[in-house]
Design an enzyme around this catalytic site. Structure first.
Site, PDB file in Angstrom:
ATOM      1  N   ASP A 179      -0.239 -63.924 -84.367  1.00  0.00           N
ATOM      2  CA  ASP A 179      -1.895 -63.389 -85.008  1.00  0.00           C
ATOM      3  C   ASP A 179      -1.820 -61.993 -84.084  1.00  0.00           C
ATOM      4  O   ASP A 179      -2.577 -60.729 -85.084  1.00  0.00           O
ATOM      5  CB  ASP A 179      -2.692 -64.410 -85.082  1.00  0.00           C
ATOM      6  CG  ASP A 179      -3.279 -64.809 -83.397  1.00  0.00           C
ATOM      7  OD1 ASP A 179      -2.570 -65.058 -82.563  1.00  0.00           O
ATOM      8  OD2 ASP A 179      -4.660 -65.288 -83.915  1.00  0.00           O
ATOM      9  N   ASP A 203      -2.417 -59.260 -77.628  1.00  0.00           N
ATOM     10  CA  ASP A 203      -3.007 -58.037 -77.136  1.00  0.00           C
ATOM     11  C   ASP A 203      -2.585 -58.130 -75.650  1.00  0.00           C
ATOM     12  O   ASP A 203      -2.163 -57.184 -75.557  1.00  0.00           O
ATOM     13  CB  ASP A 203      -4.038 -59.155 -77.111  1.00  0.00           C
ATOM     14  CG  ASP A 203      -5.406 -58.667 -76.634  1.00  0.00           C
ATOM     15  OD1 ASP A 203      -5.973 -57.510 -75.631  1.00  0.00           O
ATOM     16  OD2 ASP A 203      -6.787 -59.115 -76.213  1.00  0.00           O
ATOM     17  N   VAL A 237     -11.189 -58.819 -81.894  1.00  0.00           N
ATOM     18  CA  VAL A 237     -11.514 -59.293 -83.617  1.00  0.00           C
ATOM     19  C   VAL A 237     -11.071 -60.508 -83.865  1.00  0.00           C
ATOM     20  O   VAL A 237     -10.546 -61.269 -83.301  1.00  0.00           O
ATOM     21  CB  VAL A 237      -9.830 -58.120 -84.145  1.00  0.00           C
ATOM     22  CG1 VAL A 237     -10.437 -56.807 -84.425  1.00  0.00           C
ATOM     23  CG2 VAL A 237      -8.995 -58.645 -83.634  1.00  0.00           C
TER      24      VAL A 237
END
Ligand code: PRP
Length: 178
Positions: free
Chosen positions: A98, A101, A151
């Site tokens: 997904d 980071d 997010v």
């Protein structure tokens, strides 16, 4: 929970359109190959479901669970589950994430998958933090490059909440939230 949803970063229609584009690109790139999609849980679940339905050819779907976050902070330790039984030797593996980071999860999962001697190994991530542009890992497919904000939605969580939002939203933790 301490914090709030601040704004919509990527709306549902924009997400779905990009996912369809990525699926078509992957289908073309892997034509005639034995493609194994490895979904990284839990965050990758919604993206993987939509992406694989947009890949108009036969694939195999596998799952690996990785976990490293508590609240908005990476713990610096990545736990991998269900990787031992995964047999991808000699096959073309596409890892579906997904978000990249800090890149820590990717480094650990990549090492574990590479050790299984696939014919090829590539990464597809929906979101990518622009702060990592100098990251040494080649990422073959990127949905959206985003700024360095926390997010949630479309699989991404804050302490297990908000995964089921159909869009990507910015989550603003309280000053005291870890
Ligand atoms: C999140 C996300 C990525 C990873 C990215 O997973 O789903 O897998 O962190 O962060 P990094 O690049 O800093 O490692 P998390 O550990 O929260 O588990 P989850 O997928 O179950 O939410």
């Amino acid at each position: 929970m301490s914090g709030r949803l601040a704004s919509v970063l990527i709306d549902a229609a924009t997400l779905q359109a990009r996912v369809r584009e990525m699926g078509a690109e992957i289908a073309a790139d892997y034509e005639g190959r034995d493609l194994v999609i490895v979904c990284l849980l839990k965050g990758g679940i919604y993206f993987t479901v939509d992406l694989t339905r947009a890949i108009d050819r036969s694939i195999t779907l596998e799952f690996v669970r990785a976990r490293s976050y508590a609240g908005t902070q990476s713990t610096g330790r990545v736990e991998l589950v269900w990787i031992e039984g995964l047999d991808v030797a000699g096959r073309d593996v596409l890892l579906v994430e997904d978000i990249v980071d800090t890149g820590l999860t990717l480094v650990e999962v990549w090492k574990a998958l590479a050790a299984k001697r696939p014919a090829s190994l590539a990464l597809c991530t929906l979101l990518y933090k622009e702060k990592l542009l100098a990251h040494p890992f080649p990422i073959r497919y990127i949905g959206f490059a985003i700024e360095d904000v926390f997010v949630v939605g479309y699989g991404l969580d804050f302490d297990e909440r908000f995964r089921n939002l159909p869009h990507i939203a910015v989550f603003q933790p309280d000053a005291t939230t870890g």
